[in-house]
Enzyme design. Structure first.
Site, PDB file in Angstrom:
ATOM      1  CB  ALA A 202      -0.939   0.186   1.245  1.00  0.00           C
ATOM      2  CG  HIS A 203       4.853   1.814   1.793  1.00  0.00           C
ATOM      3  ND1 HIS A 203       6.004   2.224   1.655  1.00  0.00           N
ATOM      4  CD2 HIS A 203       5.062   0.336   1.771  1.00  0.00           C
ATOM      5  CE1 HIS A 203       7.099   1.233   1.269  1.00  0.00           C
ATOM      6  NE2 HIS A 203       6.626   0.156   1.488  1.00  0.00           N
ATOM      7  CB  CYS A 328      14.920  -3.342   1.123  1.00  0.00           C
ATOM      8  SG  CYS A 328      13.204  -3.080   1.207  1.00  0.00           S
TER       9      CYS A 328
END
Length: 383
Positions: A202-203, A328
């Site tokens: 979603a982000h 990440c």
């Protein structure tokens, strides 16, 4: 100049309408959706409404094909490990690519180390694209799953997913794609693509962090990766993040309604940005593919004989947020595994920067970035 945010591939701001939609579910309508009482049933209904929205957003036939997760990383883990453990008796060979997100690569490593799976990592060309013929050549009788990302988060390369899926289908092999970078830039249609499993977060499209979804075509068996309750039809234990799921549904609705206008704006800004970079700097390379095979929001540029850490630090001092690669993998001083896979020379790879655009970025911001970059590179050259 105000802060300029050019790291939308890492995360996006939560839309105001999304925040508004989420608020009631923190206090007024906070009940646990697994509870049998009326407030709990109301919460459960909100989750099912969001599930319907996400199913429609992805082109799924049935809402039950959507599993809510804590994000794209969990969705990838559930897809790979869940399928692998469910089909281990049929075979222990998985095919992926060298440029996958670490959520996929680390899941593959886990399956290799703890469950004796064999993983084939397909190479990519200088544009970061998989060769369908190599995929065909690597398929074995014990191949149970193919996982190839739809679009790369670092260099923006868009894979020929439909063609790759057809190869998988011909050989009766399940196909998963990490499509986390796609929403907000292209329409997703799992039925048209033919994929069996697909991950989103979603982000990445103006929704909240900490929530994602995995599409799992009806009939596909998954071994749950979390032990506990029977939430998500026994496929993902744990109390569902109610407010975040509602927010994800709202973000999907907003994204779908504005997709073409946003895409058109991103493409225009991207081409202007790339043109200005290639015109104003010597010894630079655009990492990844040209035009139609690149994500509309992605610009990954390599400055020869510069250090990306120094460039990013100086950009940050000038209120410009960009990245060297995947968020990440930040903190690692090694050259990105993606840039290594495309064969980028070390003197370019060490000076690579990713700019990723959002719908609120402007041409004036890009002009400021170009001006600032010229000042930074001139100063660093003189040291």
């Amino acid at each position: 100049m105000k802060n300029i945010y050019l790291d939308h591939a890492a995360t996006t701001p939560v839309a105001q309408k999304v925040i508004k939609a989420m608020k009631p579910f923190y206090q007024a309508d906070f009940a646990n959706p697994a509870s049998a009482h009326l407030p709990g049933q109301k919460s459960a209904a909100a989750i099912e409404d969001a599930r319907e929205i996400i199913a429609d957003f992805l082109g799924a036939e049935k809402a039950e094909e959507i599993i809510f997760t804590a994000g794209g990383t969990e969705a990838d883990n559930l897809a790979l490990k869940g399928v692998a453990m469910a089909k281990a008796e049929e075979g222990k060979h998985i095919i992926t690519s060298q440029i996958e997100h670490h959520a996929v690569l680390k899941s593959c490593e886990y399956l290799e180390k703890h469950f004796d799976f064999e993983i084939t990592y397909l190479s990519v060309d200088e544009n970061g694209l998989v060769d369908p013929e190599e995929l065909k050549a690597q398929i074995r009788e014990d191949t149970i799953l193919i996982s190839i990302m739809y679009a790369n988060n670092e260099i923006g390369s868009i894979q020929p997913i439909k063609e790759l899926v057809e190869i998988a289908q011909t050989n009766e092999i399940l196909f998963h794609t990490d499509a986390v970078q796609i929403p907000g830039q292209f329409k997703l249609d799992v039925k048209n693509l033919g994929v069996d499993l697909l991950s989103i977060s979603a982000h990445k499209f103006n929704g909240p962090k900490g929530v994602g979804a995995l599409f799992v075509k009806k009939g596909i068996e998954l071994v749950p990766q979390m032990s506990g309750g029977s939430q998500e039809r026994k496929r993902r234990a744990g109390t569902v993040n109610l407010a975040a799921v509602v927010g994800m549904g709202k973000a999907a609705t907003i994204t779908a309604s504005n997709l073409e206008n946003k895409k058109e704006k991103l493409l225009a800004l991207r081409e202007y940005f790339i043109s200005e970079l290639l015109t104003n700097f010597k010894d630079v390379k655009l990492n990844g593919p040209e035009a139609e095979l690149r994500l509309p929001a992605n610009i990954n540029i390599a400055f020869k004989n510069f250090n990306s850490e120094s460039l990013l630090f100086n950009l940050s001092l000038n209120k410009i947020a960009a990245a060297a690669g995947s968020a990440c993998a930040s903190g690692s001083l090694n050259v990105s595994h993606v840039l290594e896979a495309i064969g980028l020379e070390k003197d370019y790879a060490q000076g690579s920067i990713r700019f990723s655009l959002g719908q609120n970025n402007t041409k004036a911001e890009i002009d400021y970035v170009i001006k600032t970059l010229k000042e930074i590179t001139t100063r660093l050259e003189s040291l």
